[in-house]
Design a protein around this motif. Sequence first.
Motif, short mmCIF file in Angstrom:
data_model
loop_
_atom_site.label_atom_id
_atom_site.label_comp_id
_atom_site.label_asym_id
_atom_site.label_seq_id
_atom_site.Cartn_x
_atom_site.Cartn_y
_atom_site.Cartn_z
N GLU A 81 15.18 7.09 -5.39
CA GLU A 81 15.33 6.62 -6.76
C GLU A 81 14.55 7.53 -7.72
OE1 GLU A 81 17.20 4.40 -7.91
OE2 GLU A 81 17.58 2.84 -6.40
N PRO A 82 14.94 7.59 -9.00
CA PRO A 82 14.18 8.39 -9.97
C PRO A 82 12.71 7.96 -9.99
CG PRO A 82 16.25 7.66 -10.92
CD PRO A 82 16.12 6.94 -9.61
N SER A 83 11.84 8.90 -10.23
CA SER A 83 10.40 8.62 -10.23
C SER A 83 10.03 7.54 -11.24
CB SER A 83 9.63 9.91 -10.54
OG SER A 83 9.80 10.86 -9.52
N GLU A 84 10.72 7.53 -12.38
CA GLU A 84 10.42 6.53 -13.41
C GLU A 84 10.72 5.12 -12.91
OE1 GLU A 84 11.43 10.43 -15.37
OE2 GLU A 84 12.29 9.19 -13.77
N TYR A 85 11.82 4.98 -12.19
CA TYR A 85 12.21 3.67 -11.64
C TYR A 85 11.20 3.24 -10.58
CZ TYR A 85 15.17 0.05 -9.56
OH TYR A 85 15.66 -1.13 -9.09
N TYR A 86 10.82 4.18 -9.73
CA TYR A 86 9.84 3.90 -8.67
C TYR A 86 8.51 3.46 -9.28
CZ TYR A 86 7.40 4.55 -4.20
OH TYR A 86 6.67 4.36 -3.05
N ALA A 87 8.10 4.13 -10.36
CA ALA A 87 6.84 3.78 -11.01
C ALA A 87 6.90 2.40 -11.66
CB ALA A 87 6.48 4.84 -12.05
N ALA A 88 8.06 2.07 -12.25
CA ALA A 88 8.21 0.75 -12.88
C ALA A 88 8.08 -0.35 -11.82
CB ALA A 88 9.55 0.65 -13.59
N LYS A 89 8.72 -0.17 -10.68
CA LYS A 89 8.57 -1.13 -9.58
C LYS A 89 7.10 -1.23 -9.15
CE LYS A 89 11.27 -0.88 -6.05
NZ LYS A 89 11.97 -0.21 -4.91
N SER A 90 6.43 -0.11 -9.09
CA SER A 90 5.04 -0.09 -8.64
C SER A 90 4.15 -0.88 -9.59
CB SER A 90 4.55 1.36 -8.54
OG SER A 90 5.30 2.09 -7.58
N ALA A 91 4.39 -0.74 -10.89
CA ALA A 91 3.58 -1.46 -11.88
C ALA A 91 3.78 -2.97 -11.74
CB ALA A 91 3.95 -1.01 -13.28
N ILE A 92 5.02 -3.39 -11.53
CA ILE A 92 5.30 -4.82 -11.36
C ILE A 92 4.64 -5.32 -10.08
CG2 ILE A 92 7.15 -6.47 -10.86
CD1 ILE A 92 8.94 -4.71 -12.70
N ASN A 93 4.74 -4.55 -9.00
CA ASN A 93 4.13 -4.96 -7.74
C ASN A 93 2.61 -5.01 -7.82
OD1 ASN A 93 6.55 -5.35 -6.36
ND2 ASN A 93 6.67 -3.21 -5.71
N ALA A 94 2.01 -4.10 -8.60
CA ALA A 94 0.56 -4.09 -8.74
C ALA A 94 0.05 -5.42 -9.31
CB ALA A 94 0.12 -2.93 -9.61
N GLU A 95 0.72 -5.92 -10.33
CA GLU A 95 0.30 -7.19 -10.91
C GLU A 95 0.54 -8.33 -9.92
OE1 GLU A 95 0.77 -10.06 -14.83
OE2 GLU A 95 1.79 -8.12 -14.78
N LYS A 96 1.65 -8.29 -9.22
CA LYS A 96 1.94 -9.32 -8.21
C LYS A 96 0.84 -9.36 -7.15
CE LYS A 96 5.40 -10.46 -4.66
NZ LYS A 96 6.70 -10.05 -4.06
N ILE A 97 0.40 -8.19 -6.73
CA ILE A 97 -0.64 -8.09 -5.70
C ILE A 97 -1.94 -8.69 -6.21
CG2 ILE A 97 -2.10 -6.42 -4.49
CD1 ILE A 97 0.51 -4.63 -4.41
N LEU A 98 -2.34 -8.36 -7.43
CA LEU A 98 -3.58 -8.91 -7.98
C LEU A 98 -3.50 -10.43 -8.08
CD1 LEU A 98 -6.37 -8.45 -9.26
CD2 LEU A 98 -5.22 -8.21 -11.46
N ARG A 99 -2.36 -10.94 -8.53
CA ARG A 99 -2.20 -12.39 -8.66
C ARG A 99 -2.21 -13.10 -7.31
NH1 ARG A 99 -1.03 -14.66 -13.34
NH2 ARG A 99 -0.77 -13.32 -15.16
N ALA A 100 -2.02 -12.36 -6.24
CA ALA A 100 -2.11 -12.92 -4.89
C ALA A 100 -3.54 -12.95 -4.38
CB ALA A 100 -1.23 -12.13 -3.93
N GLY A 101 -4.49 -12.57 -5.22
CA GLY A 101 -5.90 -12.60 -4.82
C GLY A 101 -6.38 -11.34 -4.14
N ILE A 102 -5.54 -10.32 -4.13
CA ILE A 102 -5.92 -9.04 -3.52
C ILE A 102 -6.50 -8.17 -4.63
CG2 ILE A 102 -5.07 -6.99 -2.32
CD1 ILE A 102 -2.75 -8.91 -1.31
N THR A 103 -7.79 -7.95 -4.57
CA THR A 103 -8.47 -7.24 -5.66
C THR A 103 -8.71 -5.76 -5.37
OG1 THR A 103 -10.62 -8.00 -4.81
CG2 THR A 103 -9.57 -9.33 -6.54
N THR A 104 -8.50 -5.36 -4.10
CA THR A 104 -8.63 -3.94 -3.75
C THR A 104 -7.49 -3.55 -2.82
OG1 THR A 104 -11.05 -4.11 -3.86
CG2 THR A 104 -10.13 -2.15 -2.81
N VAL A 105 -6.85 -2.43 -3.13
CA VAL A 105 -5.72 -1.93 -2.34
C VAL A 105 -5.93 -0.46 -2.02
CG1 VAL A 105 -3.29 -1.25 -2.52
CG2 VAL A 105 -3.97 -3.58 -3.13
N ARG A 106 -5.65 -0.10 -0.78
CA ARG A 106 -5.60 1.30 -0.37
C ARG A 106 -4.14 1.63 -0.11
NH1 ARG A 106 -7.82 3.79 5.28
NH2 ARG A 106 -6.27 2.28 5.98
#
Length: 391
Positions: A81-106
């Motif tokens: 997928e285009p890099s811009e699309y991949y980045a948009a998905k990543s931003a949405i997933n980042a917030e989802k991850i934080l809201r799941a109580g995960i405060t640090t990700v590698r």
Amino acid sequence: MSNYVIRCGTLIDGTGADPRSDVEIEVVDGVIHEILPAGLSNLPDATVVDLSDLTVLPGLFDCHEHLGLDFGTDEYEQAMEPSEYYAAKSAINAEKILRAGITTVRTAGDKGNTGTVIKRAINDGVIAGPRLLTARRLVARSGGHGWFIGREADGPYGFRAAIRDEVRLGADVIKIMVSGGAATEGSDVLAADMTDEEIVAAIDEAHRLGRRVMAHGHGGPGVRTAVQAGVDSIEHGLLLTKDDLTLMAEHGTALVSTAVYGLRVVSGTVDTIPQYVADKLQPTVMDALETLRFAATLPLNVAVGSDTLHGAVWEEMDVLTRYGFSPMAALQAGTINGAKVCGLDSKLGTIEAAKIADIIAVEGDPLQNFGTLAHVPFVMRDGQIYVGGEI
């Protein structure tokens, strides 16, 4: 930055100590100042957060994530997928991850510059997300497992050059592919994907540059070479033998468990999984999980990762309890053990004085049921409340 007094119904601090009731946590300038019996805090100008009907825990660690790859869809197609699309998905997933109580990700490798861009956006407050340690692009041999989402290199000097470049471009950790994998068509999950010379050179170069090395490896000779060469963690490890795990314990190599990915593939409930992925995992994954029982008997640092199942580390912790780990040991796999894997255990992973205030709260007792972590009504990272509110 606001100061807080957090009133806990039950506190599980992540140290392995028994849960405590009716205590208060003082947070000053984003750092845990003191933990006191309820009613004894006298912190001036502090906002009181009443979590007296909840169980309070350290923020969780996810030690293996791909922010822009979603489980259930062909990973090659997602990577194209285009890099811009991949980045948009990543931003949405980042917030989802934080809201799941995960405060640090590698992160374990994402498309192009996504990892460093998302990290910057989080740090600048443009988007909400966990604290990120990014591998930026994984490094694979030409045509090897994961080539489509990473960068390719060949020969010891080729790997050294690739790692130097990833560090220059902002990689916090280096990811290499020492065995084949299920998500790359034609790849053998037990075959070594790099030569011994390449593995040794890659680990040496990363360590020389002050970076830890995470090695994708299900099992086989590539894993053994990596462990003997001083790799910091083996990722996945579903096909490790008892000898492999013993060797890892002897060398201080951590295991990052991602068993839920395989369990979901072989469950047959996701019909969008490519057939070649299911064919590789179906014959082995259930028997391979039994290796976790042996891992639980060793002095081995076991942490957890969700892989492409964003926010689901609680499921991985739950699997550990079904394969030999006590509930407290499984909880520590998602907290202090993850902090050790990331080199952050002096600052994070437990709720203790002088540590950074990464604090979450859930209804019920996760030591009795990790499903309580499926909904996290309170999340604090770096002393800032992201989920829940001032009460």
